[in-house]
Design a protein around this motif. Structure first.
Motif, short mmCIF file in Angstrom:
data_model
loop_
_atom_site.label_atom_id
_atom_site.label_comp_id
_atom_site.label_asym_id
_atom_site.label_seq_id
_atom_site.Cartn_x
_atom_site.Cartn_y
_atom_site.Cartn_z
N ILE A 390 28.28 23.08 -19.97
CA ILE A 390 27.47 24.25 -20.34
C ILE A 390 26.57 24.67 -19.18
O ILE A 390 26.51 25.85 -18.82
CB ILE A 390 26.61 23.92 -21.58
CG1 ILE A 390 27.51 23.82 -22.83
CG2 ILE A 390 25.53 24.97 -21.79
CD1 ILE A 390 26.80 23.26 -24.04
N SER A 393 28.61 26.13 -16.22
CA SER A 393 29.23 27.40 -16.59
C SER A 393 28.22 28.54 -16.57
O SER A 393 28.48 29.63 -16.04
CB SER A 393 29.89 27.30 -17.97
OG SER A 393 30.89 26.31 -17.99
N VAL A 394 27.07 28.30 -17.17
CA VAL A 394 26.04 29.35 -17.22
C VAL A 394 25.54 29.69 -15.82
O VAL A 394 25.37 30.87 -15.48
CB VAL A 394 24.87 28.88 -18.12
CG1 VAL A 394 23.71 29.87 -18.03
CG2 VAL A 394 25.33 28.75 -19.57
N ILE A 398 26.13 33.54 -14.33
CA ILE A 398 24.92 34.31 -14.04
C ILE A 398 24.81 34.60 -12.55
O ILE A 398 24.52 35.73 -12.14
CB ILE A 398 23.67 33.55 -14.52
CG1 ILE A 398 23.59 33.58 -16.04
CG2 ILE A 398 22.39 34.14 -13.91
CD1 ILE A 398 22.42 32.82 -16.62
#
Length: 453
Positions: A390, A393-394, A398
């Motif tokens: 997580i 990936s973020v 972004i």
């Protein structure tokens, strides 16, 4: 314990007959990358050379002459610098760089008082690795545009120049031996430049003009005036008032990048510790090396140059030559300063065609992204853990997607975008999500297996 294969120790002074060539070797190792940053950000290359030299001398002084590393232009600040210069001009970008350097100083004080454990909790590999990937991939469109476009239009001729440069740099990285193995980027630039001359895409009018001024000098005074030219410094309180150009948006743009470059700095300290055979994180201490890096960046901001960082290219020279003398490093710094004041050198740098720089940028920016992946691998980050998946990936989406946050505090408009926003979000996610230990992996960024001296 003294390394048996050591040629010259940290405090050894080289023979006068060898000193110049040994220092010149380090200058060549950093030259290509250090010059590329001002080339991409429209800052004067001569100022970048001078600021890297002065920053390195300051670093050596602050670390008590115990760490043989060279500091050059930081790639992590390319995108923020371009944005800052576009919004607030070079003076605004320099104010932002100064505060980024100031973060190093604050961090050095905290490390001196509280140690390093807390820093690992804020910047574990699961945060730093993906952000480094963002730095490299975020710059990829710039490299491709320089490599194949002219005024926004595709040019096969220019793309061929970029490909020749790239191929030579790749082959050099794989097959060069000895000293050439640490300067494949510089060799790639030289060969690409020669090819660009052959196909006629080099504007060398500035070189010709500078050379004509030298050969036509009618006196010793005119001769030295033609050779030595004052670079285009941008000095606070001389060329601008920092108070007039300051705004909070600059801090939001530049300061978060320091989180990434600090982590890179720590990694470089580990590498050079293992190469030299001493634990520099303990002696002279991580607080001193981080302070030296920050002061070098602040010096650069006073001159109008890009922020500085420790250079892996020069650590590579240490590993190959086994010459660890800080006097050799200092000599390279002095040479960089001298080169920055030689006008014809600046003209040669400015005449390098964009596709040549685009070609080496494809490799360099890719290596930056790959080094982020390597950090994750070296620290054995487990992506079977949803928490790691997580956070990474973020950060990637972004940062590479160009997300931004805009808000106002009173009359102050603040914008946090791209890599800076990705770094902040990554730090926050790591602090609030449970299971923090899995983000550290099995490595330890602050431990070294070499003895302290």
């Amino acid at each position: 314990m003294k390394r048996l294969d050591m040629v010259m120790d940290v405090r050894d002074v080289p023979k006068k007959s060898q000193w110049f060539m040994l220092s010149l070797q380090h200058l060549f190792a950093m030259f290509g990358a250090t010059v590329l940053v001002p080339f991409l950000t429209d800052l004067p290359p001569a100022v970048a050379l001078i600021s890297s030299g002065t920053g390195t001398l300051a670093y050596l002084l602050i670390t008590k002459g115990k760490i043989p590393v060279y500091l050059g232009s930081s790639f992590a600040f390319i995108a923020p610098l371009v944005t800052a210069i576009g919004d607030s001009g070079v003076p605004g970008a320099m104010v932002g760089s100064f505060f980024a350097g100031l973060v190093y100083g604050v961090l050095a004080i905290l490390i001196m008082g509280f140690g390093t454990d807390w820093l690992m909790k804020v910047l574990p590999p699961i945060v730093v690795g993906p952000v480094i990937v963002v730095i490299g991939l975020g710059l990829a469109p710039t490299a491709i545009n320089m490599a194949m476009n002219v005024d926004g239009n595709y040019s096969g001729l220019h793309f061929s120049v970029a490909m020749v440069t790239l191929v030579v740099a790749i082959l050099g990285s794989l097959f060069f031996k000895g000293f050439l193995s640490v300067i494949p980027i510089l060799v790639g630039i030289v060969v690409g430049y020669i090819y660009a001359l052959i196909v006629g895409v080099v504007d060398y009018s500035g070189i010709v003009e500078s050379w004509n001024q030298i050969v036509s000098a009618g006196s010793i005074g005119e001769f030295f005036s033609a050779i030595f030219v004052a670079p285009k410094f941008v000095i606070p309180f001389v060329h601008y008032s920092p108070f007039e150009v300051f705004n909070w948006s600059l801090l939001a743009l530049m300061v978060p990048v320091a989180l990434v470059t600090i982590a890179e700095h720590i990694g470089d300290q580990m590498v050079v510790s293992n190469v030299v055979g001493r634990n520099f994180i303990k002696d002279p201490g991580l607080h001193r090396s981080i302070l030296g890096d920050g002061v070098a960046t602040m010096i650069a901001s006073f001159l109008g140059g890009p922020p500085n960082t420790t250079y892996g290219e020069n650590i590579g020279v240490l590993a190959i030559t086994r010459i660890f003398s800080v006097f050799v490093i200092a000599g390279a710094a002095v040479l960089a300063i001298i080169f920055g004041f030689i006008g014809i050198v600046s003209e040669v740098i400015m005449s390098i065609p964009e596709p040549v720089m685009g070609g080496v940028s494809i490799l360099l920016f890719g290596i930056i992204a790959s080094s982020g992946l390597r950090m994750l691998i070296d620290n054995q980050i487990n992506f079977a853990e949803n928490r790691n998946l997580i956070i990474s990936s973020v950060i990637l989406v972004i940062g590479i997607g160009g997300a931004m946050v805009k808000f106002s505090i009173g009359e102050v408009n603040i914008e946090i975008a791209g890599m800076a926003l990705a770094a902040i979000v990554g730090v926050v996610l790591n602090l609030v999500l449970p299971g923090k230990e899995v983000g550290r992996g099995k490595g330890d960024m602050f431990e070294s297996d070499v003895d302290s001296k």
